[in-house]
Design a protein around this motif. Structure first.
Motif, short mmCIF file in Angstrom:
data_model
loop_
_atom_site.label_atom_id
_atom_site.label_comp_id
_atom_site.label_asym_id
_atom_site.label_seq_id
_atom_site.Cartn_x
_atom_site.Cartn_y
_atom_site.Cartn_z
N GLY A 50 0.82 -1.21 0.00
CA GLY A 50 0.00 0.00 0.00
C GLY A 50 0.85 1.26 0.00
O GLY A 50 0.52 2.25 -0.67
N ILE A 51 1.98 1.22 0.74
CA ILE A 51 2.90 2.36 0.76
C ILE A 51 3.53 2.54 -0.62
O ILE A 51 3.66 3.66 -1.12
N TYR A 52 3.89 1.41 -1.26
CA TYR A 52 4.43 1.47 -2.63
C TYR A 52 3.39 2.09 -3.58
O TYR A 52 3.73 2.96 -4.39
N ALA A 53 2.14 1.64 -3.46
CA ALA A 53 1.08 2.14 -4.35
C ALA A 53 0.91 3.65 -4.19
O ALA A 53 0.71 4.37 -5.18
N GLU A 54 1.02 4.14 -2.95
CA GLU A 54 0.92 5.58 -2.72
C GLU A 54 2.13 6.30 -3.30
O GLU A 54 2.01 7.40 -3.86
N ALA A 55 3.31 5.68 -3.18
CA ALA A 55 4.56 6.29 -3.67
C ALA A 55 4.51 6.53 -5.17
O ALA A 55 4.98 7.56 -5.67
N ILE A 56 3.93 5.58 -5.91
CA ILE A 56 3.90 5.75 -7.38
C ILE A 56 2.79 6.70 -7.83
O ILE A 56 2.84 7.22 -8.94
N ALA A 71 12.16 7.71 -4.23
CA ALA A 71 12.32 8.77 -3.22
C ALA A 71 11.02 8.93 -2.42
O ALA A 71 11.04 9.12 -1.20
N ASN A 72 9.89 8.85 -3.13
CA ASN A 72 8.59 8.94 -2.45
C ASN A 72 8.41 7.80 -1.45
O ASN A 72 7.85 8.00 -0.37
#
Length: 205
Positions: free
Chosen positions: A72-78, A86-87
């Protein structure tokens, strides 16, 4: 809740690196992995294997984050503008448990999660017991008055084992911390090299 806090050194041994830079890590004595097959010679990792290891190392570093949470953190980062890797680092370092650990209110990221869960932390004067709570620049994080004299807190703040990074301003006499800015990868004091770009590649396959 994940039981990984009970096996934090197993993460070090599986990765073959002292990922928190702690003097008690077993990797300081033996660099092979845990278990009866730990000493087998490892072959060269494939691209997928290298990406998987990078993901496991970064996810493991932040303690008890589940795979679902991490994805979920990855999905938000992209979804955010700018560089996705970096995000990803910025979002991980905005977690309340990560900030509590960085501020040296507790000795480990695992203790930070538990400390927040048990209601010892306030953000801008309000009690927050969600470790994944996202801190914003300008937020003030403080240890609850009744918890400031806990041995865990006093020992962690006095420890010379690690320094507080410059994107967090800390006053250990008051047990308060101000989150100054979202850090870049270069700002974050990882004990080993982290490769968030490989994590992004892993999930985008």
């Amino acid at each position: 809740m994940s039981k990984r806090h009970a096996a934090k050194y197993k993460i070090d041994r599986r990765m073959g690196e002292n990922i928190w830079g702690r003097p008690k890590s077993p990797v300081n004595r033996r660099e092979y992995g845990p278990g009866q097959h730990g000493q087998r010679r490892k072959g060269k990792l494939s691209d997928f294997g290298t990406q998987l290891k990078a993901k496991q190392k970064l996810k493991g570093y932040y303690g008890s984050i589940s795979e679902k949470q991490f994805r979920g953190i990855y999905a938000e980062a992209i979804r955010l503008k700018g560089d996705s890797s970096a995000n990803l680092i910025g979002l991980l370092e905005r977690r309340l448990d990560a900030v509590v650990y960085r501020a040296k209110f507790v000795p480990t990221v695992f203790a930070a999660r538990q400390f927040v869960n048990h209601g010892h932390i306030k953000v801008n004067g309000r009690r927050v017991n969600v470790p994944s709570f996202k801190v914003k620049p300008g937020d003030v994080i403080e240890v609850k008055q009744a918890s400031k004299e806990l041995a865990l807190v006093l020992e962690a703040s006095a420890s010379g084992e690690r320094d507080v990074p410059d994107y967090i301003e800390v006053d250990h006499s008051k047990m308060t911390a101000k989150y100054i800015r979202v850090p870049t990868l270069q700002d974050v004091p990882y004990a080993v090299q982290m490769e968030p770009n490989l994590v992004v590649e892993f999930y985008s396959r």
